[in-house]
Scaffold this motif. Structure first.
Motif, PDB file in Angstrom:
ATOM      1  N   GLY A  36      -0.751  -0.155 -10.418  1.00 42.63           N
ATOM      2  CA  GLY A  36      -0.436  -0.418  -9.019  1.00 42.63           C
ATOM      3  C   GLY A  36       0.262  -1.728  -8.724  1.00 42.63           C
ATOM      4  O   GLY A  36       0.359  -2.121  -7.557  1.00 42.63           O
ATOM      5  N   LYS A  37       0.795  -2.408  -9.745  1.00 40.11           N
ATOM      6  CA  LYS A  37       1.465  -3.693  -9.504  1.00 40.11           C
ATOM      7  C   LYS A  37       2.672  -3.524  -8.584  1.00 40.11           C
ATOM      8  O   LYS A  37       2.919  -4.348  -7.702  1.00 40.11           O
ATOM      9  CB  LYS A  37       1.918  -4.314 -10.829  1.00 40.11           C
ATOM     10  CG  LYS A  37       0.802  -4.668 -11.790  1.00 40.11           C
ATOM     11  CD  LYS A  37       1.291  -5.526 -12.934  1.00 40.11           C
ATOM     12  CE  LYS A  37       2.365  -4.848 -13.779  1.00 40.11           C
ATOM     13  NZ  LYS A  37       1.859  -3.645 -14.477  1.00 40.11           N
ATOM     14  N   THR A  38       3.445  -2.449  -8.792  1.00 40.94           N
ATOM     15  CA  THR A  38       4.648  -2.231  -7.990  1.00 40.94           C
ATOM     16  C   THR A  38       4.311  -2.033  -6.522  1.00 40.94           C
ATOM     17  O   THR A  38       5.013  -2.523  -5.627  1.00 40.94           O
ATOM     18  CB  THR A  38       5.440  -1.028  -8.525  1.00 40.94           C
ATOM     19  OG1 THR A  38       5.823  -1.281  -9.877  1.00 40.94           O
ATOM     20  CG2 THR A  38       6.690  -0.776  -7.699  1.00 40.94           C
ATOM     21  N   ILE A  39       3.217  -1.304  -6.241  1.00 40.96           N
ATOM     22  CA  ILE A  39       2.793  -1.088  -4.852  1.00 40.96           C
ATOM     23  C   ILE A  39       2.416  -2.416  -4.208  1.00 40.96           C
ATOM     24  O   ILE A  39       2.786  -2.699  -3.058  1.00 40.96           O
ATOM     25  CB  ILE A  39       1.613  -0.096  -4.787  1.00 40.96           C
ATOM     26  CG1 ILE A  39       2.032   1.276  -5.309  1.00 40.96           C
ATOM     27  CG2 ILE A  39       1.085   0.014  -3.359  1.00 40.96           C
ATOM     28  CD1 ILE A  39       3.161   1.901  -4.538  1.00 40.96           C
ATOM     29  N   THR A  40       1.685  -3.248  -4.935  1.00 35.42           N
ATOM     30  CA  THR A  40       1.309  -4.566  -4.412  1.00 35.42           C
ATOM     31  C   THR A  40       2.548  -5.385  -4.094  1.00 35.42           C
ATOM     32  O   THR A  40       2.642  -6.036  -3.042  1.00 35.42           O
ATOM     33  CB  THR A  40       0.421  -5.308  -5.429  1.00 35.42           C
ATOM     34  OG1 THR A  40      -0.766  -4.544  -5.664  1.00 35.42           O
ATOM     35  CG2 THR A  40       0.034  -6.684  -4.909  1.00 35.42           C
ATOM     36  N   LEU A  41       3.519  -5.365  -5.004  1.00 29.31           N
ATOM     37  CA  LEU A  41       4.769  -6.076  -4.774  1.00 29.31           C
ATOM     38  C   LEU A  41       5.457  -5.579  -3.511  1.00 29.31           C
ATOM     39  O   LEU A  41       5.928  -6.377  -2.683  1.00 29.31           O
ATOM     40  CB  LEU A  41       5.672  -5.913  -5.996  1.00 29.31           C
ATOM     41  CG  LEU A  41       6.944  -6.760  -6.119  1.00 29.31           C
ATOM     42  CD1 LEU A  41       7.420  -6.781  -7.563  1.00 29.31           C
ATOM     43  CD2 LEU A  41       8.069  -6.253  -5.236  1.00 29.31           C
ATOM     44  N   LYS A  42       5.514  -4.254  -3.338  1.00 30.99           N
ATOM     45  CA  LYS A  42       6.167  -3.680  -2.152  1.00 30.99           C
ATOM     46  C   LYS A  42       5.472  -4.092  -0.862  1.00 30.99           C
ATOM     47  O   LYS A  42       6.124  -4.453   0.123  1.00 30.99           O
ATOM     48  CB  LYS A  42       6.190  -2.147  -2.250  1.00 30.99           C
ATOM     49  CG  LYS A  42       7.232  -1.581  -3.191  1.00 30.99           C
ATOM     50  CD  LYS A  42       7.423  -0.089  -2.976  1.00 30.99           C
ATOM     51  CE  LYS A  42       8.111   0.191  -1.663  1.00 30.99           C
ATOM     52  NZ  LYS A  42       8.549   1.594  -1.532  1.00 30.99           N
ATOM     53  N   VAL A  43       4.156  -4.025  -0.862  1.00 33.81           N
ATOM     54  CA  VAL A  43       3.399  -4.374   0.347  1.00 33.81           C
ATOM     55  C   VAL A  43       3.632  -5.836   0.716  1.00 33.81           C
ATOM     56  O   VAL A  43       3.840  -6.174   1.888  1.00 33.81           O
ATOM     57  CB  VAL A  43       1.893  -4.092   0.137  1.00 33.81           C
ATOM     58  CG1 VAL A  43       1.070  -4.644   1.302  1.00 33.81           C
ATOM     59  CG2 VAL A  43       1.647  -2.593  -0.015  1.00 33.81           C
ATOM     60  N   LEU A  44       3.638  -6.708  -0.288  1.00 39.42           N
ATOM     61  CA  LEU A  44       3.893  -8.122  -0.018  1.00 39.42           C
ATOM     62  C   LEU A  44       5.320  -8.336   0.494  1.00 39.42           C
ATOM     63  O   LEU A  44       5.539  -9.064   1.480  1.00 39.42           O
ATOM     64  CB  LEU A  44       3.666  -8.948  -1.288  1.00 39.42           C
ATOM     65  CG  LEU A  44       2.211  -9.231  -1.663  1.00 39.42           C
ATOM     66  CD1 LEU A  44       2.132  -9.893  -3.033  1.00 39.42           C
ATOM     67  CD2 LEU A  44       1.543 -10.117  -0.619  1.00 39.42           C
ATOM     68  N   ALA A  45       6.294  -7.698  -0.145  1.00 36.26           N
ATOM     69  CA  ALA A  45       7.694  -7.857   0.268  1.00 36.26           C
ATOM     70  C   ALA A  45       7.901  -7.361   1.694  1.00 36.26           C
ATOM     71  O   ALA A  45       8.573  -8.020   2.506  1.00 36.26           O
ATOM     72  CB  ALA A  45       8.606  -7.117  -0.699  1.00 36.26           C
ATOM     73  N   GLU A  46       7.336  -6.213   2.021  1.00 37.31           N
ATOM     74  CA  GLU A  46       7.449  -5.672   3.375  1.00 37.31           C
ATOM     75  C   GLU A  46       6.810  -6.619   4.398  1.00 37.31           C
ATOM     76  O   GLU A  46       7.376  -6.863   5.476  1.00 37.31           O
ATOM     77  CB  GLU A  46       6.768  -4.304   3.449  1.00 37.31           C
ATOM     78  CG  GLU A  46       7.468  -3.212   2.659  1.00 37.31           C
ATOM     79  CD  GLU A  46       6.680  -1.908   2.672  1.00 37.31           C
ATOM     80  OE1 GLU A  46       7.178  -0.915   2.127  1.00 37.31           O
ATOM     81  OE2 GLU A  46       5.551  -1.896   3.236  1.00 37.31           O
TER      82      GLU A  46
END
Length: 500
Positions: A36-46
């Motif tokens: 789930g690292k990519t999802i965490t990255l997306k949520v932070l970027a958004e």
């Protein structure tokens, strides 16, 4: 997602927030593949985008491009939204720009050879210590002469010039062997074959173009398509390090602010430190320490905290740890190391929890508003509001064509630079000598007709022949001062050897 001016990142028994004013204390996202690292990255970027903070990130797998499209509702998404108790949920489109070193899946990203500097270029070409020292001298000569090296052909021309005048420059700058110069030239050819021709050139990227907001005040999310780039790990790591140095050198001091100026996500961060010399690691540590005062937050993403040197890891205050597997002694040691980086929560054993985490679940610890590390929480990461996965080539092209960066960067420009200058100078001595010889011939004919004044004629002929013999010398001696006037500017290099 943004909530009351904060970043709501995850949910345990209570909401877990990242304070925007502490976001420039940097961060770290870790975990095994598929956790789930990519999802965490997306949520932070958004979330940063919603707060008006521009973002730069590398898209290693090609699955981050969906930020330019709203998410699609599904049964699994509905279950997660309900489980986390998210009210007023909305799928959103985020302002996105696509970039690509190769210019295939985004606007081209270029820099000049002079701007990258000798230290990073040496690592890019895998030069030995001796060869790196020689390359430093070549750059020093170019800088002293006011010669800007824009692309690879400029550096080739400069190496030839130094080689042809090696004895003179060795006396002034130090020994430069023909073998070292030849090795650098061969490495340069290899770099060119690996895509360097596209990477070096103009218009060079202006880092301030990544720090813009849309008409609604949301920060642009700049996505660097890196699927092809990461296949050359050294090029990828060196380029990302160059971007960090650009931010460090170009941005003014801001001190502590309510939110960062830009947040920089560095995926596959272990590539940055793999086989890196000690002096480079020390400079990275120095940049990470100092760049927060420029309003920049850097977030490293890798599988394990052990991928990052302790001196750098100590600077990463906001941490998200996804699951790690421990099947071997080295993996068990990595889990123990990861657990020790968190402030203990008496409700559970951190080391055991790391191996029990499910997909989308993580251990989270962020600085509070006073800068104190929070007690680690076992929590579920919120889902992203944009589309999961990638987009079609048509959708990507539509975003690229609509971008106001298209007309600035998409067309390469070949400006007058060192290569063109040396080509010009190589032709001028011949022309001047030819003119002098013709003048001598005219004077000889005149002397023959004027037999009554042989002494005066002979003196004139001798004088003109002297002018012809000195033609080459005059042009050569004026070469460097001329290019200094044409390209002239004082070149000052920063912490990684790049131009300030």
């Amino acid at each position: 997602m943004e909530l009351n001016g904060k970043i709501w990142l995850a949910k345990s028994d209570e909401k877990v927030f990242l304070e925007p004013k502490m976001a420039n204390r940097h961060g770290f996202i870790a975990g095994a593949s598929g956790t789930g690292k990519t999802i965490t990255l997306k949520v932070l970027a958004e979330s940063f985008s919603q707060l008006g903070v521009p973002v730069f990130l590398a898209d290693i797998k090609g699955d981050l491009a969906g930020m330019c499209k709203a998410g699609v509702h599904s049964e699994s998404m509905e279950k997660r939204i309900n489980k986390l108790g998210i009210e007023d949920w909305r799928y959103r489109v985020f302002p996105t720009r696509f970039w690509d070193i190769y210019g295939e899946y985004g606007h081209p990203v270029r820099t000049t050879v002079s701007e990258m500097g000798p230290m990073l270029l040496s690592r890019l070409m895998d030069l030995s210590d001796v060869q790196s020292d020689v390359l430093n001298l070549v750059f020093k000569i170019a800088d002293d002469k006011g010669l800007l090296l824009i692309d690879i052909k400029d550096l080739k021309a400069m190496l030839r010039y130094v080689g042809e005048n090696r004895a003179e420059f060795s006396a002034e700058y130090g020994n430069m062997s023909a073998q070292s110069l030849g090795a650098i030239q061969r490495s340069l050819i290899t770099l060119e074959d690996e895509g360097g021709a596209e990477f070096f050139g103009e218009p060079a990227i202006d880092i301030r173009d990544w720090m813009q907001r849309d008409e609604q005040g949301r920060g642009y999310i700049n996505v660097l398509h890196s699927v092809k780039l990461v296949q050359n790990p050294t090029l990828y790591a060196t380029f990302m390090l160059f971007l960090m140095s650009e931010l460090f050198e170009k941005l003014p001091e801001r001190g502590d602010a309510e939110k960062p100026e830009i947040v920089f996500f560095f995926d596959e961060a272990h590539l940055l430190f793999s086989d890196a010399p000690k002096v480079l690691v020390q400079k990275i540590e120095q940049v990470v320490k100092l760049i927060r005062s420029k309003g920049v937050g850097i977030y490293f993403i890798s599988q394990s905290p052990s991928d990052i040197p302790d001196s750098v890891l100590a600077q990463l205050s906001n941490r998200v740890q996804h699951a790690l597997r421990a099947y071997t002694p080295s993996e068990q040691k990595a889990v123990k190391t990861a657990a020790q980086t968190f402030r203990t929560n008496p409700a559970f054993d951190t080391q055991t929890a790391i191996m029990e985490l499910g997909v989308g679940e993580a251990l989270v610890s962020c600085l509070d508003e006073n800068g104190v590390p929070g007690i680690v929480q076992r929590a579920f990461i919120l889902p992203p509001q944009s589309r999961m996965g990638t987009i079609t080539d048509e959708e990507r092209r539509a975003v690229i064509d609509a971008s106001d960066m298209k007309h600035k960067y998409d067309k390469a420009i070949d400006n007058f630079s060192a290569y063109e200058y040396f080509e010009q100078q190589n032709g001028e001595p011949e022309k001047e000598e030819e003119r002098a010889v013709k003048q001598v011939e005219r004077e000889e004919k005149k002397a023959a007709r004027n037999a009554k004044k042989p002494t005066a004629a002979a003196k004139t002929v001798k004088k003109k022949k002297s002018a012809a013999s000195k033609a080459m010398t005059r042009v050569t001696n004026s070469a460097m001062s001329t290019i200094g006037r044409e390209l002239g500017r004082s070149i000052i290099r920063g912490i990684f050897g790049s131009i300030k």
